[in-house]
Design an enzyme around this catalytic site. Sequence first.
Site, PDB file in Angstrom:
ATOM      1  CE1 TYR A 114      -3.134  -2.923   0.564  1.00 24.76           C
ATOM      2  CE2 TYR A 114      -3.594  -2.361   2.728  1.00 24.76           C
ATOM      3  CZ  TYR A 114      -3.834  -3.083   1.751  1.00 24.76           C
ATOM      4  OH  TYR A 114      -4.635  -4.131   1.881  1.00 24.76           O
TER       5      TYR A 114
HETATM    6  N1  LIG Z   1      -6.605  -8.269   1.627  1.00 20.71           N
HETATM    7  C1  LIG Z   1      -6.875  -7.397   0.519  1.00 20.71           C
HETATM    8  O1  LIG Z   1      -6.193  -8.072  -0.344  1.00 20.71           O
HETATM    9  C2  LIG Z   1      -7.308  -6.317   0.640  1.00 20.71           C
HETATM   10  C3  LIG Z   1      -7.908  -5.598  -0.686  1.00 20.71           C
HETATM   11  C4  LIG Z   1      -8.494  -4.291  -0.573  1.00 20.71           C
HETATM   12  C5  LIG Z   1      -8.617  -3.728   0.698  1.00 20.71           C
HETATM   13  N2  LIG Z   1      -8.158  -4.288   1.723  1.00 20.71           N
HETATM   14  C6  LIG Z   1      -8.037  -3.452   3.292  1.00 20.71           C
HETATM   15  O2  LIG Z   1      -9.449  -3.288   3.633  1.00 20.71           O
HETATM   16  C7  LIG Z   1      -9.643  -1.835   3.710  1.00 20.71           C
HETATM   17  C8  LIG Z   1     -10.812  -1.371   3.455  1.00 20.71           C
HETATM   18  O3  LIG Z   1     -11.039  -1.369   1.988  1.00 20.71           O
HETATM   19  P1  LIG Z   1     -11.200  -0.090   1.329  1.00 20.71           P
HETATM   20  O4  LIG Z   1     -10.956   1.192   1.885  1.00 20.71           O
HETATM   21  O5  LIG Z   1     -10.669  -0.121  -0.190  1.00 20.71           O
HETATM   22  O6  LIG Z   1     -12.833  -0.238   0.910  1.00 20.71           O
HETATM   23  P2  LIG Z   1     -14.079   0.135   1.753  1.00 20.71           P
HETATM   24  O7  LIG Z   1     -13.981   0.203   3.415  1.00 20.71           O
HETATM   25  O8  LIG Z   1     -15.270  -0.640   1.554  1.00 20.71           O
HETATM   26  O9  LIG Z   1     -14.615   1.542   1.525  1.00 20.71           O
HETATM   27  C9  LIG Z   1     -13.830   2.656   2.200  1.00 20.71           C
HETATM   28  C10 LIG Z   1     -13.913   3.962   1.709  1.00 20.71           C
HETATM   29  O10 LIG Z   1     -15.478   4.518   1.882  1.00 20.71           O
HETATM   30  C11 LIG Z   1     -15.495   5.630   1.852  1.00 20.71           C
HETATM   31  N3  LIG Z   1     -16.140   5.932   3.023  1.00 20.71           N
HETATM   32  C12 LIG Z   1     -15.789   5.709   4.337  1.00 20.71           C
HETATM   33  N4  LIG Z   1     -16.681   5.673   5.404  1.00 20.71           N
HETATM   34  C13 LIG Z   1     -17.797   6.524   4.646  1.00 20.71           C
HETATM   35  C14 LIG Z   1     -18.890   7.006   5.167  1.00 20.71           C
HETATM   36  N5  LIG Z   1     -19.098   6.890   6.463  1.00 20.71           N
HETATM   37  N6  LIG Z   1     -19.820   7.604   4.276  1.00 20.71           N
HETATM   38  C15 LIG Z   1     -19.535   7.680   2.937  1.00 20.71           C
HETATM   39  N7  LIG Z   1     -18.240   7.027   2.475  1.00 20.71           N
HETATM   40  C16 LIG Z   1     -17.415   6.592   3.283  1.00 20.71           C
HETATM   41  C17 LIG Z   1     -14.118   6.176   2.056  1.00 20.71           C
HETATM   42  O11 LIG Z   1     -13.754   6.753   0.622  1.00 20.71           O
HETATM   43  P3  LIG Z   1     -13.931   7.958  -0.053  1.00 20.71           P
HETATM   44  O12 LIG Z   1     -12.601   8.850   0.008  1.00 20.71           O
HETATM   45  O13 LIG Z   1     -14.132   7.824  -1.536  1.00 20.71           O
HETATM   46  O14 LIG Z   1     -15.145   8.778   0.520  1.00 20.71           O
HETATM   47  C18 LIG Z   1     -13.436   5.206   2.276  1.00 20.71           C
HETATM   48  O15 LIG Z   1     -11.981   5.175   2.225  1.00 20.71           O
HETATM   49  C19 LIG Z   1      -8.302  -1.467   3.134  1.00 20.71           C
HETATM   50  O16 LIG Z   1      -7.644   0.006   3.693  1.00 20.71           O
HETATM   51  C20 LIG Z   1      -7.118  -2.297   3.179  1.00 20.71           C
HETATM   52  O17 LIG Z   1      -6.674  -2.214   4.594  1.00 20.71           O
HETATM   53  C21 LIG Z   1      -7.555  -5.554   1.896  1.00 20.71           C
END
Ligand SMILES: NC(=O)c1ccc[n+]([C@@H]2O[C@H](COP(=O)([O-])OP(=O)(O)OC[C@H]3O[C@@H](n4cnc5c(N)ncnc54)[C@H](OP(=O)(O)O)[C@@H]3O)[C@@H](O)[C@H]2O)c1
Length: 325
Positions: A58
């Site tokens: 990341y």
């Molecule tokens: N193991 C793996 O292969 C893998 C793959 C992907 C991710 N991950 C992990 O999972 C974590 C979460 O994934 P992700 O951040 O990509 O997706 P997510 O948690 O599904 O989406 C988070 C995003 O949604 C928006 N958001 C958050 N809270 C909100 C709210 N209350 N209201 C409106 N929008 C909101 C923000 O983006 P905006 O800036 O667009 O508002 C935030 O960055 C990652 O940070 C990582 O640690 C792991």
Amino acid sequence: MEIALMKKRQLGHSGIEVPALCLGGNVFGWTADERRSFELLDALLEGGLNFVDTADVYSHWAPGNRGGESETILGRWFKARGNRDRVILAAKVGLPMGEGKQGLSKKYVRQAVEDSLRRLQTSYIDLYQSHRDDESTPQEETLGIYAELIAEGKVRAIGASNFTATRLQSALEASRKYNLPPYESLQPEYNLYDRAGYETALEGVCVKNGLGVIPYFSLASGFLSGKYRSAEEAARVPRAGMLKKYFNPRGMRILAALEEVAREVKANPAQVALAWLMARPGITAPIASATTVEQLHELVGATRLELTPAAIEKLNQASTETVVA
Ligand SMILES: NC(=O)c1ccc[n+]([C@@H]2O[C@H](COP(=O)([O-])OP(=O)(O)OC[C@H]3O[C@@H](n4cnc5c(N)ncnc54)[C@H](OP(=O)(O)O)[C@@H]3O)[C@@H](O)[C@H]2O)c1
């Protein structure tokens, strides 16, 4: 102070206690710059959630980045605040970090963990995860290097991410056969929209073996917050590539159900989506990221929300179409 009030959950059999939600760290150095990342991390601890997920890779996909940016920011925050011991830190290894730098071989994991520890400015990682399966390395070789790292105090427990049920099961069997540490957790993609991948086979393996489950994309990259009203709107944001698959009749049906339940429980759709996940079998703590402190506060609020069986049923019905029983 609030940390003492937050109800904790056991992460598998690792002996590590975690709160009901984990902050995703892939935004650090991508959609959250260093200053914003510090604000988010400070607000996380103030909200009583002390669990953060990152990975060496990341956020290499952001223009100008090479990987390691998220760990570097976290390391600077630990140093600035002197609070490493207050945080449960999950990290990952295995995705490409440059020429010849990927996979789960003994040699590469040894090199990668030292690089991560240096960037993180810490002597240990609480949960070290295989970011994805590596079929070219015998599972006992990977588990063997993890055993060494645990013995050296560099890692407390290990987890898997993006494994199939068959490969997770065989890794657990290899641990038993060779007397090596077992994966204590799984990090799968799982949310109200993407259900089948976890529910068909992985859920059974995790529940049967008592693994902790910390799903990612818990908010479907923000889609489940309901803030995007159309595919065109979502096409303009940094997460556009990940969001486009959700804009279809089933996605809209899920959003409508989330909004209905959110009105009933006086919360917002993102919080309802997280509360639904927290109530699913085997789930320890969903991972979600935030890019503003307001969003972070909403994530913290989700941990206090409990849905009624009727609300859960409404969400299940809206999302159930593609789930294979
Ligand atoms: N193991 C793996 O292969 C893998 C793959 C992907 C991710 N991950 C992990 O999972 C974590 C979460 O994934 P992700 O951040 O990509 O997706 P997510 O948690 O599904 O989406 C988070 C995003 O949604 C928006 N958001 C958050 N809270 C909100 C709210 N209350 N209201 C409106 N929008 C909101 C923000 O983006 P905006 O800036 O667009 O508002 C935030 O960055 C990652 O940070 C990582 O640690 C792991």
